[in-house]
Design a protein around this motif. Structure first.
Motif, PDB file in Angstrom:
ATOM      1  N   ILE A  39      11.398  14.160  -1.203  1.00  0.00           N
ATOM      2  CA  ILE A  39      11.208  13.006  -0.314  1.00  0.00           C
ATOM      3  C   ILE A  39      11.588  13.362   1.120  1.00  0.00           C
ATOM      4  O   ILE A  39      10.939  12.931   2.080  1.00  0.00           O
ATOM      5  N   THR A  40      12.653  14.154   1.288  1.00  0.00           N
ATOM      6  CA  THR A  40      13.004  14.626   2.626  1.00  0.00           C
ATOM      7  C   THR A  40      11.869  15.449   3.218  1.00  0.00           C
ATOM      8  O   THR A  40      11.484  15.270   4.382  1.00  0.00           O
ATOM      9  N   LEU A  41      11.309  16.356   2.418  1.00  0.00           N
ATOM     10  CA  LEU A  41      10.202  17.187   2.894  1.00  0.00           C
ATOM     11  C   LEU A  41       8.968  16.343   3.193  1.00  0.00           C
ATOM     12  O   LEU A  41       8.271  16.567   4.194  1.00  0.00           O
ATOM     13  N   GLU A  42       8.695  15.367   2.350  1.00  0.00           N
ATOM     14  CA  GLU A  42       7.541  14.486   2.557  1.00  0.00           C
ATOM     15  C   GLU A  42       7.664  13.720   3.863  1.00  0.00           C
ATOM     16  O   GLU A  42       6.714  13.619   4.640  1.00  0.00           O
ATOM     17  N   ASN A  43       8.842  13.168   4.131  1.00  0.00           N
ATOM     18  CA  ASN A  43       9.017  12.353   5.327  1.00  0.00           C
ATOM     19  C   ASN A  43       9.144  13.168   6.598  1.00  0.00           C
ATOM     20  O   ASN A  43       9.123  12.609   7.690  1.00  0.00           O
ATOM     21  N   ALA A  44       9.270  14.487   6.459  1.00  0.00           N
ATOM     22  CA  ALA A  44       9.240  15.354   7.641  1.00  0.00           C
ATOM     23  C   ALA A  44       7.819  15.579   8.137  1.00  0.00           C
ATOM     24  O   ALA A  44       7.615  16.113   9.229  1.00  0.00           O
ATOM     25  N   ARG A  45       6.822  15.152   7.364  1.00  0.00           N
ATOM     26  CA  ARG A  45       5.427  15.308   7.762  1.00  0.00           C
ATOM     27  C   ARG A  45       5.050  14.192   8.742  1.00  0.00           C
ATOM     28  O   ARG A  45       5.682  13.135   8.776  1.00  0.00           O
ATOM     29  N   PRO A  46       4.022  14.417   9.551  1.00  0.00           N
ATOM     30  CA  PRO A  46       3.649  13.407  10.556  1.00  0.00           C
ATOM     31  C   PRO A  46       3.192  12.101   9.903  1.00  0.00           C
ATOM     32  O   PRO A  46       2.439  12.113   8.923  1.00  0.00           O
ATOM     33  N   GLY A  47       3.659  11.000  10.455  1.00  0.00           N
ATOM     34  CA  GLY A  47       3.241   9.689   9.990  1.00  0.00           C
ATOM     35  C   GLY A  47       2.279   9.040  10.953  1.00  0.00           C
ATOM     36  O   GLY A  47       2.023   9.545  12.053  1.00  0.00           O
ATOM     37  N   GLN A  48       1.734   7.908  10.532  1.00  0.00           N
ATOM     38  CA  GLN A  48       0.801   7.141  11.361  1.00  0.00           C
ATOM     39  C   GLN A  48       1.203   5.666  11.331  1.00  0.00           C
ATOM     40  O   GLN A  48       1.680   5.168  10.311  1.00  0.00           O
ATOM     41  N   SER A  49       0.985   4.992  12.438  1.00  0.00           N
ATOM     42  CA  SER A  49       1.304   3.564  12.510  1.00  0.00           C
ATOM     43  C   SER A  49       0.070   2.682  12.370  1.00  0.00           C
ATOM     44  O   SER A  49       0.194   1.459  12.338  1.00  0.00           O
ATOM     45  N   ASP A  50      -1.126   3.287  12.259  1.00  0.00           N
ATOM     46  CA  ASP A  50      -2.336   2.476  12.186  1.00  0.00           C
ATOM     47  C   ASP A  50      -2.592   1.907  10.791  1.00  0.00           C
ATOM     48  O   ASP A  50      -3.648   1.341  10.528  1.00  0.00           O
ATOM     49  N   TRP A  51      -1.627   2.031   9.903  1.00  0.00           N
ATOM     50  CA  TRP A  51      -1.745   1.412   8.579  1.00  0.00           C
ATOM     51  C   TRP A  51      -1.614  -0.107   8.652  1.00  0.00           C
ATOM     52  O   TRP A  51      -2.049  -0.825   7.750  1.00  0.00           O
ATOM     53  N   VAL A  52      -1.030  -0.621   9.702  1.00  0.00           N
ATOM     54  CA  VAL A  52      -0.764  -2.060   9.831  1.00  0.00           C
ATOM     55  C   VAL A  52      -2.074  -2.816  10.050  1.00  0.00           C
ATOM     56  O   VAL A  52      -2.915  -2.412  10.864  1.00  0.00           O
ATOM     57  N   LEU A  53      -2.243  -3.931   9.342  1.00  0.00           N
ATOM     58  CA  LEU A  53      -3.430  -4.769   9.537  1.00  0.00           C
ATOM     59  C   LEU A  53      -3.353  -5.474  10.886  1.00  0.00           C
ATOM     60  O   LEU A  53      -2.328  -6.049  11.248  1.00  0.00           O
ATOM     61  N   THR A  54      -4.448  -5.434  11.620  1.00  0.00           N
ATOM     62  CA  THR A  54      -4.511  -6.129  12.909  1.00  0.00           C
ATOM     63  C   THR A  54      -5.369  -7.388  12.852  1.00  0.00           C
ATOM     64  O   THR A  54      -5.260  -8.256  13.713  1.00  0.00           O
ATOM     65  N   ASP A  55      -6.229  -7.502  11.841  1.00  0.00           N
ATOM     66  CA  ASP A  55      -7.091  -8.681  11.696  1.00  0.00           C
ATOM     67  C   ASP A  55      -7.234  -8.995  10.200  1.00  0.00           C
ATOM     68  O   ASP A  55      -8.250  -8.674   9.588  1.00  0.00           O
ATOM     69  N   PRO A  56      -6.209  -9.614   9.598  1.00  0.00           N
ATOM     70  CA  PRO A  56      -6.221  -9.824   8.152  1.00  0.00           C
ATOM     71  C   PRO A  56      -7.401 -10.654   7.684  1.00  0.00           C
ATOM     72  O   PRO A  56      -7.791 -11.637   8.314  1.00  0.00           O
ATOM     73  N   ALA A  57      -7.969 -10.243   6.570  1.00  0.00           N
ATOM     74  CA  ALA A  57      -9.165 -10.891   6.041  1.00  0.00           C
ATOM     75  C   ALA A  57      -8.844 -12.206   5.353  1.00  0.00           C
ATOM     76  O   ALA A  57      -7.719 -12.444   4.902  1.00  0.00           O
ATOM     77  N   ASP A  58      -9.848 -13.033   5.279  1.00  0.00           N
ATOM     78  CA  ASP A  58      -9.811 -14.255   4.484  1.00  0.00           C
ATOM     79  C   ASP A  58     -11.031 -14.219   3.562  1.00  0.00           C
ATOM     80  O   ASP A  58     -11.986 -14.969   3.725  1.00  0.00           O
ATOM     81  N   HIS A  59     -11.013 -13.262   2.638  1.00  0.00           N
ATOM     82  CA  HIS A  59     -12.061 -13.015   1.641  1.00  0.00           C
ATOM     83  C   HIS A  59     -13.255 -12.229   2.175  1.00  0.00           C
ATOM     84  O   HIS A  59     -14.179 -11.943   1.412  1.00  0.00           O
ATOM     85  N   GLU A  60     -13.264 -11.861   3.485  1.00  0.00           N
ATOM     86  CA  GLU A  60     -14.387 -11.048   3.972  1.00  0.00           C
ATOM     87  C   GLU A  60     -14.401  -9.659   3.331  1.00  0.00           C
ATOM     88  O   GLU A  60     -15.469  -9.090   3.094  1.00  0.00           O
ATOM     89  N   VAL A  61     -13.228  -9.102   3.106  1.00  0.00           N
ATOM     90  CA  VAL A  61     -13.106  -7.824   2.425  1.00  0.00           C
ATOM     91  C   VAL A  61     -11.801  -7.857   1.637  1.00  0.00           C
ATOM     92  O   VAL A  61     -10.748  -8.207   2.176  1.00  0.00           O
ATOM     93  N   GLU A  62     -11.889  -7.524   0.342  1.00  0.00           N
ATOM     94  CA  GLU A  62     -10.707  -7.594  -0.516  1.00  0.00           C
ATOM     95  C   GLU A  62     -10.975  -6.811  -1.798  1.00  0.00           C
ATOM     96  O   GLU A  62     -12.135  -6.538  -2.139  1.00  0.00           O
ATOM     97  N   GLY A  63      -9.913  -6.447  -2.492  1.00  0.00           N
ATOM     98  CA  GLY A  63     -10.121  -5.667  -3.696  1.00  0.00           C
ATOM     99  C   GLY A  63      -8.873  -5.546  -4.537  1.00  0.00           C
ATOM    100  O   GLY A  63      -7.795  -6.036  -4.190  1.00  0.00           O
TER     101      GLY A  63
END
Length: 519
Positions: A39-63
C-alpha cells in the motif's frame, strides 16, 4: 457514571488487563522495522484528482457491476444505461496518493450509449431488479505485480453529449496475499438505503412509503441526496451517505472513504472486501491479523455474524470504528433474474413477524433467521455480545469524552484538558449494556443532551478468550477525526491528532503497523 448507571471508581492502577495491554503495546513498539507495504508503494505512484464528479447525473448515465467484489485477476461486468450516444469509462483506485485521492487505473474506454429497460417493483416485496445487457467487461489480469492492488474502486461514467456523470463502485480483493488489515466495505447497508427505482428498505425515501422487503444489487445506486452536493452518485455510502430518522431523512458526509485515505496515507498493509464476502466465505479473513468495520455497518446476515465470531475465536482482532452495527438481521438470496447468489437482500424489519415467510411457515427450526433486530425475539442474539456495545440513539452530533485517560490505548495521546474529542460523537451512537462481554472496559462515556434527557455513547475494549482484542468506537463519525475529506463543503472539519494517535494505538494492539511513504 458508567453506562450501567453506577458510579465508576477512580483507577489509580492500571490493573491486570491494563498491564497486559501495556506489555503488548511496548512489545509491538520495539518490533524491527520491515519493508514498505504494497500500500505504501501503491500510494507513492502519481494520483489524479479528476475522479471527482463535476456534473452528477439524474439517470442520464448510470450503471452497476456484476459483483460487489472480485478477486484480483477476475473479470467484472458493467451494466450501463445512458441517454447519450456514447459513454466514457475511467476506472480509479481510491486511496491517498499525495492528497489527490485516487489513481487512474484505466481510461480511454468509450462504449455506445444504450437505453436499458427500466424495471418495475414487485407488487408484494417491492423488489426492483434490472435485467440489462452487458455494456463492458473489465479485465484485472496483469503480469505487473503492482497493478490492480486490493482496494475500493470507482468506475466514473460520463455521457458524451450531456456531460452527466456517475459512478459504479466495486472492490478488488487479494484473497491469497497475507496482510495486516482487512477493511470491510458495508455494501448491505449501502443497499438498504438505496432508493434507485423508487424503493429502499425505508418508507421515508420510498415511493408511496411502501418500502421494499427485498432489494437487489442488480441496480445502480441512486443519486446522492445530500443538500449541498451529489458527489457520491452511484457510490452508495462510500463518499456521502443517507440516514433515515423516524421523522425525517438526513444526509451526512460519509465515513468509509475518510478512513481509507488515512490508512493508505499512513502506509498500513490493508486489503479490502465487502460484507458479501464476509457472508459467503468462512475464511474471509485468511492471512489477516485484524478486521475493520467502519462508519455504518447496520445489516448483517446470520452467516456474517457466525463467520466474524468464529474468526474472533481464532484470534482475529476486530476494530469497530462504526455505530448502529449489526442492528438488523438480513438474509441473502439468489437473483430471481440471473440466478446468481447473494444478489437479493431480504429485510422485512418491523413487519417481519407478520410478513416474513419464515415467521409464517410454522417451522420453529428456522425462526432464528427471521429478519428482525438481532436483540429481539425470536433471534435474541444482542449485538453487544460481539461488539461490546450496541445501538442507542439517533441523531447525535457531539463530543467524545474520554473517561479512562490512563488506559494504555491513550499512551502518547495529547488529550485536551477537558478530555474531549470534538465533533466525533454521532450521527448514530452505541453504548455498553448489561451482560456484555467479560472484562469489558469503557474507555469513553460521552454524554449528549437529547429530548430533555441525557444519552450516552461509549467507546469500549475487551479481550476474547482466544486472546483477540475487540475495540468499538461507538460512533459513526470516528473517521472524521482521521481525515477531513468532504470538509468544509459538506460538514465542518473535525480531524485532530488525538483521534489519529488513538487509532494508531488501537491498530497496533490489533497487530498492524504504519509505514508511511517517504516524502
Amino acid at each position: 457514571m458508567t453506562a450501567f448507571g453506577c458510579r465508576a471508581r477512580r483507577h489509580d492502577k492500571i490493573g491486570p488487563t491494563g498491564l497486559l495491554l501495556a506489555t503488548m503495546l511496548v512489545f509491538l513498539s520495539v518490533l524491527p522495522a520491515h519493508a514498505a507495504s504494497p500500500i505504501t508503494l501503491e500510494n507513492a505512484r502519481p494520483g489524479q484528482s479528476d475522479w471527482v464528479l463535476t456534473d452528477p447525473a439524474d439517470h442520464e448515465v448510470e450503471g452497476y457491476a456484476s459483483a460487489t467484489s472480485i478477486n484480483r485477476g477476475e473479470p467484472l461486468r458493467f451494466y450501463i444505461h445512458s441517454t447519450d450516444p456514447t459513454v466514457t469509462i475511467a476506472i480509479y483506485r481510491m486511496g491517498w496518493y499525495g492528497g489527490s485521492g485516487a489513481r487512474l487505473m484505466r481510461g480511454g474506454i468509450t462504449i455506445p450509449g444504450v437505453r436499458q429497460p427500466m424495471p418495475t417493483a414487485d407488487p408484494v416485496t417491492g423488489l426492483i431488479e434490472c435485467d440489462w445487457q452487458v455494456s463492458y467487461t473489465l479485465s484485472t489480469t496483469t503480469d505487473d505485480d503492482q497493478e490492480w492492488r486490493s482496494g475500493i474502486y470507482l468506475a466514473k461514467l460520463t455521457g458524451s453529449s450531456s456531460g452527466k456523470q456517475s459512478y459504479i463502485i466495486f472492490v478488488v480483493r487479494e484473497d491469497d496475499r497475507p496482510a495486516e488489515l482487512l477493511f470491510q466495505s458495508s455494501v448491505t447497508t449501502f443497499q438498504a438505503y438505496n432508493n434507485w427505482g423508487g424503493k429502499s428498505t425505508y418508507p421515508s425515501n420510498s415511493q408511496d412509503e411502501r418500502w421494499a422487503r427485498k432489494v437487489s444489487f442488480n441496480r445502480p445506486y441512486g443519486r446522492s441526496q445530500h443538500p449541498r452536493g451529489g458527489s457520491g452518485t452511484g457510490a452508495g455510502e462510500f463518499l456521502t451517505a443517507m440516514s433515515i430518522h423516524p421523522t425525517r431523512t438526513l444526509s451526512t458526509a460519509g465515513w468509509e472513504y475518510n478512513m481509507v485515505r488515512w490508512l493508505e496515507r499512513q502506509g498500513y498493509d490493508v486489503t479490502y472486501s465487502t460484507d458479501i464476502d464476509t457472508h459467503s466465505r468462512v475464511d474471509f479473513w485468511k492471512g489477516r491479523r485484524a478486521w475493520l468495520s467502519v462508519g455504518h455497518d447496520e445489516y448483517w446476515s446470520q452467516e456474517m455474524r457466525h463467520h466474524v465470531e468464529a474468526a474472533r475465536g481464532q484470534g482475529l482482532g476486530l476494530g469497530f470504528f462504526s455505530a448502529n452495527t449489526c442492528y438488523w438481521q438480513i438474509r441473502l438470496e439468489p437473483s430471481p433474474v440471473t440466478g446468481e447468489p447473494n444478489r437479493t437482500m431480504v429485510s422485512y424489519k418491523e413487519v417481519a413477524l407478520q410478513e416474513d415467510p419464515l415467521a409464517l411457515d410454522g417451522d420453529p427450526s428456522n425462526d432464528h433467521l427471521i429478519t428482525v433486530q438481532w436483540r429481539e425475539p425470536p433471534v435474541n442474539h444482542p449485538e453487544h455480545q460481539l461488539l461490546g456495545v450496541m445501538y442507542e440513539t439517533v441523531p447525535v452530533d457531539g463530543d467524545i469524552l474520554v473517561t479512562q485517560p490512563s488506559h494504555p490505548l491513550f499512551e502518547g495521546v495529547d488529550l485536551p484538558p477537558d478530555r474531549r474529542l470534538p465533533g466525533l460523537l454521532g450521527y448514530e451512537i452505541d453504548r455498553a449494556f448489561p451482560d456484555g462481554p467479560a472484562g469489558l472496559t469503557i474507555l469513553a462515556h460521552s454524554p449528549y443532551p437529547r429530548d430533555r434527557q441525557v444519552v450516552y455513547g461509549d467507546m469500549t475494549l475487551y479481550q476474547a478468550p482466544s486472546g483477540a482484542s475487540v475495540f468499538a468506537a461507538g460512533t459513526m463519525q470516528w473517521s472524521w477525526g482521521l481525515d477531513d475529506y468532504n470538509a468544509p463543503s459538506l460538514r465542518s472539519p473535525r480531524s485532530n491528532e488525538a483521534a489519529r494517535q488513538i487509532t494508531a494505538n488501537v491498530l497496533k494492539l490489533l497487530g498492524a503497523s504504519a509505514i508511511p511513504a517517504r516524502p
